[in-house]
Design an enzyme around this catalytic site. Sequence first.
Site, PDB file in Angstrom:
ATOM      1  N   ARG A  72      50.549  33.810  29.269  1.00  0.00           N
ATOM      2  CA  ARG A  72      49.649  33.143  30.221  1.00  0.00           C
ATOM      3  C   ARG A  72      48.383  32.723  29.487  1.00  0.00           C
ATOM      4  NH1 ARG A  72      45.233  33.338  33.098  1.00  0.00           N
ATOM      5  NH2 ARG A  72      44.554  35.112  31.859  1.00  0.00           N
ATOM      6  N   TYR A  90      36.842  28.449  20.747  1.00  0.00           N
ATOM      7  CA  TYR A  90      37.240  29.195  21.945  1.00  0.00           C
ATOM      8  C   TYR A  90      37.461  28.172  23.049  1.00  0.00           C
ATOM      9  CZ  TYR A  90      36.876  32.995  25.452  1.00  0.00           C
ATOM     10  OH  TYR A  90      37.107  33.875  26.480  1.00  0.00           O
ATOM     11  N   ASP A  93      40.684  41.879  28.560  1.00  0.00           N
ATOM     12  CA  ASP A  93      39.540  41.001  28.799  1.00  0.00           C
ATOM     13  C   ASP A  93      39.725  40.157  30.052  1.00  0.00           C
ATOM     14  OD1 ASP A  93      36.994  39.835  28.073  1.00  0.00           O
ATOM     15  OD2 ASP A  93      38.118  38.027  27.565  1.00  0.00           O
ATOM     16  N   ASP A  94      40.952  39.734  30.348  1.00  0.00           N
ATOM     17  CA  ASP A  94      41.184  38.903  31.539  1.00  0.00           C
ATOM     18  C   ASP A  94      40.881  39.680  32.811  1.00  0.00           C
ATOM     19  OD1 ASP A  94      42.369  36.639  30.040  1.00  0.00           O
ATOM     20  OD2 ASP A  94      43.886  38.132  29.577  1.00  0.00           O
ATOM     21  N   LYS A 110      39.280  34.413  19.759  1.00  0.00           N
ATOM     22  CA  LYS A 110      38.512  35.548  20.283  1.00  0.00           C
ATOM     23  C   LYS A 110      37.873  36.346  19.145  1.00  0.00           C
ATOM     24  CE  LYS A 110      39.143  35.889  24.875  1.00  0.00           C
ATOM     25  NZ  LYS A 110      38.255  36.357  25.926  1.00  0.00           N
ATOM     26  N   ASN A 161      39.800  28.491  33.589  1.00  0.00           N
ATOM     27  CA  ASN A 161      39.826  27.793  32.307  1.00  0.00           C
ATOM     28  C   ASN A 161      41.217  27.223  32.064  1.00  0.00           C
ATOM     29  OD1 ASN A 161      37.173  28.285  31.247  1.00  0.00           O
ATOM     30  ND2 ASN A 161      37.751  30.437  31.001  1.00  0.00           N
ATOM     31  N   GLU A 202      44.949  40.249  25.681  1.00  0.00           N
ATOM     32  CA  GLU A 202      44.476  38.913  26.018  1.00  0.00           C
ATOM     33  C   GLU A 202      45.607  38.042  26.545  1.00  0.00           C
ATOM     34  OE1 GLU A 202      41.694  35.934  26.491  1.00  0.00           O
ATOM     35  OE2 GLU A 202      41.326  37.993  25.863  1.00  0.00           O
ATOM     36  N   ASP A 203      45.394  37.452  27.704  1.00  0.00           N
ATOM     37  CA  ASP A 203      46.304  36.454  28.275  1.00  0.00           C
ATOM     38  C   ASP A 203      47.748  36.945  28.432  1.00  0.00           C
ATOM     39  OD1 ASP A 203      44.282  34.729  28.720  1.00  0.00           O
ATOM     40  OD2 ASP A 203      44.690  33.397  27.043  1.00  0.00           O
TER      41      ASP A 203
END
Length: 632
Positions: free
Chosen positions: A199, A146, A311-312, A217, A473, A288-289
């Site tokens: 992203r 991760y 999640d973001d 993930k 991150n 995600e992203d």
Amino acid sequence: MSNFSNQIRASSSLIRRLRQRMANPAVLIQTRCFTTTEGHRPTIVHKRSLDILHDPWFNKGTAFSMTERDRLDLRGLLPPNVVSSEQQIERFMVDLKRLEVHARDGPSDPNALAKWRILNRLHDRNETMYYKVLIANIEEYAPIVYTPTVGLVCQNYSGLFRRPRGMYFSAEDRGEMMSMVYNWPADQVDMIVVTDGSRILGLGDLGVHGIGIAVGKLDLYVAAAGINPQRVLPVMIDVGTNNEKLLKNPLYLGLQEHRLDGDEYVAVIDEFMEAVFTRWPHVIVQFEDFQSKWAFKLLRRYRNTYRMFNDDVQGTAGVAIAGLLGAVRAQGRPMIDFPKQKIVVAGAGSAGIGVLNAARKTMARMLGNNESAFDSAKSQFWVVDAKGLITEERESIDPDALPFARKVKEVGRQGLGEGASLAEVVRQVKPDVLLGLSAVGGLFSKETQLLYKVLEAMKGSTSTRPAIFAMSNPTKNAECTPEEAFSIVGDNVIFASGSPFNDVNLGNGLIGHCNQGNNMYLFPGVGLGTLLSGSRIVSDGMLQAAAECLAAYITEEEVIEGKIYPSISSIRDITKQVAAAVVKEAIEEDLAEGYRDMDARELQRLSQEEIEEYVQNNMWSPEYPTLVFRKE
């Protein structure tokens, strides 16, 4: 005849015990047991010989027993010595320590990427052993599978690609997704992590390379939450890329065309969602992203119809809330004082706005959970983006950031105005918390135009223990390092980051703790709790319950030392507690519909201890099952 007599005696004994239990209901309650669905029952397989050795789901390598070798036509295909899984791991770890230096592709290839390569090869040939290694060494290897290493993996994915993992839906598959989804071999999927690669972490548009984040993930869903690895699915939705470097790279594996946008883009995501929920109606989909432009829109579009979350937006927010509540405790104040905190936020993207919304709701709940409380809570935040402080005077404000735009007269009294720099805002507001979600590395420690450093301005905080959250991150995007925070602001700082850093030796036996506000504290428990509750949606209340559970996990002694997040080594227990809190909240909100043999009514009768036991019994553990061959 003796066998028949033994069976009669056994049956009589069983009936006698059942009668005793029926006569004493208390015994029934005390011995209540929830049979695990992830138990060690034999597994039926429809392949033998080399086919079984080439299947990472079932391959045991040299750990196949002699009877299994005979049943599965493996005798002679493996060395004769049968070894235990522990011996296999010992041999692998020796090789790993030896190879992680020699597996580098030249001086530009860091050891972390070499470790990822070695672990990935194990993942490709033996999933059970891979997860056994990962769980046993989670502190060391979570940063490999991760963040931050997964960012490096995504950047180099075309060169690292060896075998497909997961599914790829592209813009060219429009009209075919409903049939495509049946190409995946698993009849049951519990968890999907999907990205469009727009992203990835703070690295921008990586196109199809973004599949690496979905794989990483789901590795943590298996390791932390015990989701069965045969029931997870990483997904990449390739709608093109706007990364010119990838568009010109002949080795790029994705569509070499610019990204779809507008209604065309939404139509692709709609088709994907309809397809996966048609085949697997009870699956949970984690987004995600996705770039900020789409993250909120898609969340609002699907969250009341499908079992999904982002999640973001929601996971990052929950982890940040847990840390913010921990920071209040570290200041020697009760968590109920959270609405009094002055918070300056750097970054107004999907993660930043997600944290702001969640923090505002948390404050409002503590202030009475009414419209007045919700309105007054926003006055505790000052939001700064790339153009400076956001006020109502700003032209073309992002609708998601608009609720947090400060009134011009109000900030004028503080000597601030529209577009004021981050350092100016910190100097004038003197916040309790400085929260970084900007993806701008070194933002807090760089010299500004006014020759002030943001961290130097933070020295003026009115808090006894100011909190600095550098949450962006991967590591290179962190707003500052813990060394900079402690050396510039002082030893009394509470520090947290999104990526891992080492603790800081402050001298005189004092340690400056670096708390990693890792999303893995929350998303595995949210996913597992949603699955086991059978909740129709992932509600704000369930996410709030998860965050508050995480905040309460740390002891008072640890908080006083400056620790606001627990050790990653406890991730299985943390996830169990978080999942239990999510299940309980789903029950209280009347969203729970049950899971497998546990229906909604029985869920409602469970005590807190029984909920935790129920969660524990449904967490998969990496143990080799007995394999039995059967023809299809």
